[in-house]
Design a protein around this motif. Sequence first.
Motif, PDB file in Angstrom:
ATOM      1  N   GLU A   9       6.160  -2.220  -9.030  1.00 46.91           N
ATOM      2  CA  GLU A   9       6.067  -0.805 -10.333  1.00 46.91           C
ATOM      3  C   GLU A   9       4.699  -0.476 -10.497  1.00 46.91           C
ATOM      4  O   GLU A   9       4.276   0.380 -10.381  1.00 46.91           O
ATOM      5  N   GLU A  10       4.239  -1.880 -10.282  1.00 46.81           N
ATOM      6  CA  GLU A  10       2.178  -1.516 -10.134  1.00 46.81           C
ATOM      7  C   GLU A  10       1.859  -0.698  -9.315  1.00 46.81           C
ATOM      8  O   GLU A  10       0.629   0.130  -9.245  1.00 46.81           O
ATOM      9  N   ALA A  11       1.815  -1.354  -8.173  1.00 50.28           N
ATOM     10  CA  ALA A  11       1.528  -0.375  -7.007  1.00 50.28           C
ATOM     11  C   ALA A  11       2.316   0.766  -6.630  1.00 50.28           C
ATOM     12  O   ALA A  11       1.632   1.426  -5.701  1.00 50.28           O
ATOM     13  N   ARG A  12       3.677   1.591  -6.788  1.00 49.28           N
ATOM     14  CA  ARG A  12       4.075   2.527  -7.233  1.00 49.28           C
ATOM     15  C   ARG A  12       3.340   3.126  -7.695  1.00 49.28           C
ATOM     16  O   ARG A  12       2.680   4.489  -7.384  1.00 49.28           O
ATOM     17  N   ALA A  13       2.986   2.531  -9.005  1.00 48.77           N
ATOM     18  CA  ALA A  13       2.619   3.543  -9.996  1.00 48.77           C
ATOM     19  C   ALA A  13       0.703   3.843  -9.326  1.00 48.77           C
ATOM     20  O   ALA A  13       0.572   5.121  -9.538  1.00 48.77           O
ATOM     21  N   ALA A  14      -0.082   3.567  -8.817  1.00 47.69           N
ATOM     22  CA  ALA A  14      -1.041   3.414  -8.408  1.00 47.69           C
ATOM     23  C   ALA A  14      -0.348   4.048  -6.764  1.00 47.69           C
ATOM     24  O   ALA A  14      -1.775   4.370  -6.340  1.00 47.69           O
ATOM     25  N   GLY A  15       0.438   4.666  -6.362  1.00 51.09           N
ATOM     26  CA  GLY A  15       0.620   5.389  -5.364  1.00 51.09           C
ATOM     27  C   GLY A  15       0.439   4.994  -3.910  1.00 51.09           C
ATOM     28  O   GLY A  15       0.631   5.450  -3.159  1.00 51.09           O
ATOM     29  N   ALA A  16       0.688   3.398  -3.868  1.00 58.55           N
ATOM     30  CA  ALA A  16       1.385   2.801  -2.957  1.00 58.55           C
ATOM     31  C   ALA A  16       2.557   3.012  -2.264  1.00 58.55           C
ATOM     32  O   ALA A  16       3.548   2.403  -3.316  1.00 58.55           O
ATOM     33  N   GLU A  17       2.934   3.622  -1.295  1.00 58.10           N
ATOM     34  CA  GLU A  17       4.065   3.858  -0.690  1.00 58.10           C
ATOM     35  C   GLU A  17       4.455   3.226   0.826  1.00 58.10           C
ATOM     36  O   GLU A  17       2.970   3.162   1.173  1.00 58.10           O
ATOM     37  N   GLY A  18       5.064   3.184   0.859  1.00 55.66           N
ATOM     38  CA  GLY A  18       5.235   2.524   2.315  1.00 55.66           C
ATOM     39  C   GLY A  18       4.964   1.298   3.190  1.00 55.66           C
ATOM     40  O   GLY A  18       5.309   0.377   2.215  1.00 55.66           O
ATOM     41  N   PRO A  19       4.312   1.593   4.315  1.00 50.85           N
ATOM     42  CA  PRO A  19       3.619   0.252   4.224  1.00 50.85           C
ATOM     43  C   PRO A  19       2.386  -0.281   3.906  1.00 50.85           C
ATOM     44  O   PRO A  19       2.493  -1.138   3.415  1.00 50.85           O
ATOM     45  N   ARG A  20       1.829   0.859   3.235  1.00 51.68           N
ATOM     46  CA  ARG A  20       0.663   0.815   2.225  1.00 51.68           C
ATOM     47  C   ARG A  20       0.985  -0.793   0.972  1.00 51.68           C
ATOM     48  O   ARG A  20       0.914  -1.137   0.674  1.00 51.68           O
ATOM     49  N   ALA A  21       2.419   0.048   1.272  1.00 49.82           N
ATOM     50  CA  ALA A  21       2.537  -0.775  -0.693  1.00 49.82           C
ATOM     51  C   ALA A  21       2.981  -2.282  -0.275  1.00 49.82           C
ATOM     52  O   ALA A  21       2.376  -3.269  -1.403  1.00 49.82           O
TER      53      ALA A  21
END
Length: 100
Positions: A57-69
Amino acid sequence: MITREAKKRREAAEAFAQGGRAEQAEREKAEGEVLAEYLPKQLSDEELQQIVAQAVEEARAAGAEGPRAMGAVMKIVNPKVAGQAEGGRVAAAVKKLLAG
């Protein structure tokens, strides 16, 4: 260092057991159990899942999507679980949550 040695003993015990060398497998398993007593308590599957879910959830909130997540989530999770869960177990939990 103790974590690495305990892991070596578990892997050796599995290899000896698969090779039909039960006596050596038991010796390695016993050594691994002694080493494990000196390690911090390991997180349960449920505890690990909760930590990973929060990190996702934190990573997605920071804009991390796909392989970068994956990398972003691991950076959040690793300090929280240090010494309490093996890296392979953590990575598998992260991949599972990111995939589904």
